[in-house]
Design an enzyme around this catalytic site. Structure first.
Site, PDB file in Angstrom:
ATOM      1  N   ASP A 303      11.581   0.157 -47.044  1.00  9.50           N
ATOM      2  CA  ASP A 303      10.411  -0.387 -46.350  1.00  9.50           C
ATOM      3  C   ASP A 303       9.142   0.426 -46.589  1.00  9.50           C
ATOM      4  O   ASP A 303       8.043  -0.096 -46.397  1.00  9.50           O
ATOM      5  CB  ASP A 303      10.686  -0.517 -44.853  1.00  9.50           C
ATOM      6  CG  ASP A 303      11.611  -1.700 -44.561  1.00  9.50           C
ATOM      7  OD1 ASP A 303      11.723  -2.591 -45.417  1.00  9.50           O
ATOM      8  OD2 ASP A 303      12.222  -1.730 -43.479  1.00  9.50           O
ATOM      9  N   TYR A 387      11.902  -6.969 -38.820  1.00  8.51           N
ATOM     10  CA  TYR A 387      12.059  -5.783 -37.981  1.00  8.51           C
ATOM     11  C   TYR A 387      10.722  -5.184 -37.577  1.00  8.51           C
ATOM     12  O   TYR A 387       9.742  -5.264 -38.323  1.00  8.51           O
ATOM     13  CB  TYR A 387      12.839  -4.690 -38.722  1.00  8.51           C
ATOM     14  CG  TYR A 387      14.296  -4.638 -38.341  1.00  8.51           C
ATOM     15  CD1 TYR A 387      14.683  -4.171 -37.088  1.00  8.51           C
ATOM     16  CD2 TYR A 387      15.278  -5.048 -39.223  1.00  8.51           C
ATOM     17  CE1 TYR A 387      16.020  -4.131 -36.728  1.00  8.51           C
ATOM     18  CE2 TYR A 387      16.620  -5.008 -38.869  1.00  8.51           C
ATOM     19  CZ  TYR A 387      16.982  -4.547 -37.627  1.00  8.51           C
ATOM     20  OH  TYR A 387      18.296  -4.500 -37.266  1.00  8.51           O
TER      21      TYR A 387
END
Ligand code: NI
Length: 642
Positions: A303, A387
């Site tokens: 990420d 998320y």
């Protein structure tokens, strides 16, 4: 209005001041004026390069500030990037390096294109129709980083694997209705749909998964207000990006990949600021999934390196997450077209009460002394697809520093045929499962405990064998082992032995004659569970150990290397540490991997209550005694009972 020239750049007042709109514009103008870029060039990131440490240390307020703006430029549709550095205020292009064969983080513009191209593609449309989906406007497509698995689509291309979800209305939670089995391969650079693979129809799960107030029925009626009041304001002072609070001082900046970066963290003691950290940030994070099937086995996401925690920062104006008196800092980034933009309220500063700091009731006199703990919170939140990650740095009155990552948002899901219970993906709702996975973060800690030259000791509590030295069999001792070089400084946690790592300055004794130190105290944390020979183990080598230590090198910035997107692996910490460089009494960097293994629960659906991961940095003989004896007692008026 034309782009302001370098002469129009408003000067900043410190080498570590936050990046400004002027600086982004000037850097882009400088590389454009250079003439080597075509109109199809895009800016993967524009960021402030760290100033050399000697420039920071020797800086005198009011003195000239030289800034280096780092631009990662995607010149065209294929592989390779240009790394350029523009020096300000002069506006010279001082570095121009073409890096071949690498892929930058996924570009937003390409992602939007991939979504549109896939929706227009007859194979994808046919796959949707096979599932009874005819209104393609209702389909949410998530482009995923593709990983590195030797597929012919990967070669010479920047690709994504796109998966689809159905939303019944714009605010619907698409993750409740995964369109199982359909994967679209898109060449992001050349903007071509390469292939749509259909692994077979699985019915859409029957239930929606919405969580907004209007979806969840009447709220519980008996939660009464809890107000935090600070009638005299907070105890911190902010000057630009310099924060001072209770002997602590630090600067903060935002980086497109790492998000929040702490600089020059020090503690004022005896009239001088004693350094603890030169720089601290999340250098990388990876989410590897544990379902080996053809539809989900490829899933993993870096990420930071494949998306960018700073690029994914959400403005806290969108929803205040903190109680009390809040001070926000904005962050400046650049679009892929090279225009500066500001994320307002990107970083939140506030104070939190944290229960008891210390207490004792003297049994002989009945006298009680108690002090309340309080912490300064410096935080930001990155939303990466489904998320949400909150990164919270805490500074305490007793010299402790903590990083806590708050994991929330929505799990990655898969649809399951009625009556099936998947082995690798716990059911979270009827016909809906979430694959097991890990969230592994790597924090880069450029330590500076009372000076630049430090060393690391591994400390364990070790029991002694019974014998003449141990007649009662009760003995155990703290055993410290100096980590002398990189090969021996690749370690995992061992909570049964209270294993931790102590950063010592062997040139600075405390009043007891011992080196001043800070210790890194692990929380409960796994390492990577994927097999040693797997693609993800090669690509996320940093996650196979909890601790790595390296000598400082400004080029070593990201635990998995600069360009993990579709990288076959081996870059970053495993490559650098192969040199087995010495580590003792020099400028060193700790790289600590921590996180959670997420075995999804029904309670994590449809939106996950926060789960926590992190670690502490705790002074060990850095101070001569409890440094929080001078905290004033709270007046009794603050306690009530009915
Ligand atoms: Ni998770």
């Amino acid at each position: 209005m034309s782009d302001p020239g370098p002469e129009g750049v408003q000067p900043v007042d410190h080498p570590l001041a936050a990046l400004t709109v002027d600086e982004v514009s000037a850097a882009v103008a400088a590389v454009r004026a250079d003439g080597r870029l075509t109109t199809e060039a895009r800016f993967a990131s524009i960021s402030l390069e760290d100033p050399p440490k000697d420039e920071v240390r020797s800086f005198v307020p009011g003195g000239p500030v030289r800034r280096r703006i780092r631009l990662v430029i995607v010149p065209g549709p294929g592989l390779g990037v240009i790394e350029a550095v523009v020096t300000l205020p002069g506006g010279e292009v001082t570095s121009w390096e073409e890096v071949e064969g690498v892929r930058p983080a996924l570009l937003f513009e390409d992602s939007m294109y991939a979504i549109g191209a896939l929706k227009d593609h007859p194979d994808w449309q046919a796959a949707m129709r096979r599932r009874g989906i005819t209104d393609f406007d209702l389909v949410q497509i998530d482009p995923w980083p593709a990983g590195s698995f030797g597929s012919p689509h990967e070669e010479g291309r920047r690709i994504s694997r796109c998966i689809s979800f159905l939303r019944e209305h714009p605010f619907d939670n698409g993750y409740a209705r995964p369109v199982e089995g359909v994967i679209g391969f898109v060449d992001m650079g050349r903007r071509q749909v390469l292939e749509v693979v259909d692994h077979g129809v699985v019915p859409l799960p029957p239930e929606p998964g919405n969580y907004r107030a209007e979806d969840t029925g009447p709220p519980r009626p008996d939660l009464r207000p809890l107000e935090i009041t600070q009638p005299e304001g907070p105890s911190f002072v902010v000057d630009g990006n310099l924060i001072r609070w209770q002997h602590w001082s630090l600067r903060v900046t935002m980086d497109p990949a790492e998000g929040l970066v702490l600089h020059t963290v020090g503690y004022e003691d005896g009239g001088r600021v004693r350094p603890v950290l030169h720089r601290a940030s999340i250098s990388e994070m990876v989410v590897p999934y544990g379902d080996p099937g053809p539809v989900h086995g490829w899933k993993n996401a870096f990420d930071a390196g494949e998306w960018g925690l700073g690029r994914m920062t959400t403005s806290l104006a969108l929803g205040c997450d903190c109680l009390g008196v809040i001070h926000y800092l904005d962050a400046v980034f650049a679009t892929e077209q090279g225009h500066p933009y500001t994320v307002e309220h990107a970083v939140c500063l506030h104070e939190e009460d944290y229960g008891i700091l210390w207490k004792h009731v003297d049994m002989a006199t009945g006298r009680s002394e108690v002090r309340r703990s309080r912490r300064l919170v410096v935080s930001f939140i990155a939303t990466v697809g489904n998320y949400d990650y909150g990164y919270f740095w805490y500074f305490y009155l007793d010299g402790t520093i903590q990083l806590e990552v708050k994991l929330t948002g929505i799990m990655s899901t898969q649809a399951v045929p009625p009556g099936e219970t998947p082995r690798f993906a716990p059911l979270v709702a009827p016909q809906l499962a979430a694959p097991v996975h890990q969230h592994l973060f790597n924090v880069r800690l450029d330590v500076e405990v009372d000076g630049p030259d430090n060393a690391v000791e591994e400390v364990e509590a070790v029991p002694l064998d019974p014998g003449p030295d141990n007649p009662w069999g009760n003995a155990f001792e703290a055993v410290a082992t100096l980590l002398t070089s990189e090969a021996g400084a690749q370690r995992t946690t061992d909570p049964a032995r209270s294993r931790h790592w102590r950063v010592v300055n062997r040139a600075v004794p405390n009043r007891l004659g011992r080196p001043v130190a800070y210790k890194l105290v692990p929380g409960p944390t796994p390492v990577l569970l994927a097999s040693a020979g797997s693609s993800i183990a090669a690509r996320a080598g940093f996650a196979t150990r909890n601790l790595w230590v390296t000598p400082f090198d400004p080029a070593e910035r990201r635990a998995a290397g600069e360009y993990p997107n579709q990288h076959p692996g081996g870059d970053g910490l495993p490559r650098w540490t192969a040199a087995d460089r010495p580590l003792v009494d020099r400028d060193i960097v700790l790289w600590y991997t921590f996180g959670i293994t997420h075995l999804p629960r029904p309670e994590d659906w449809p939106v996950m209550p926060v789960e926590y991961a992190g670690f502490h940095l705790v002074p060990v003989g850095f101070f001569d005694r409890n440094p929080a004896l001078d905290v004033p007692a709270t007046t009794a008026g603050h306690c009530h009972s009915d």
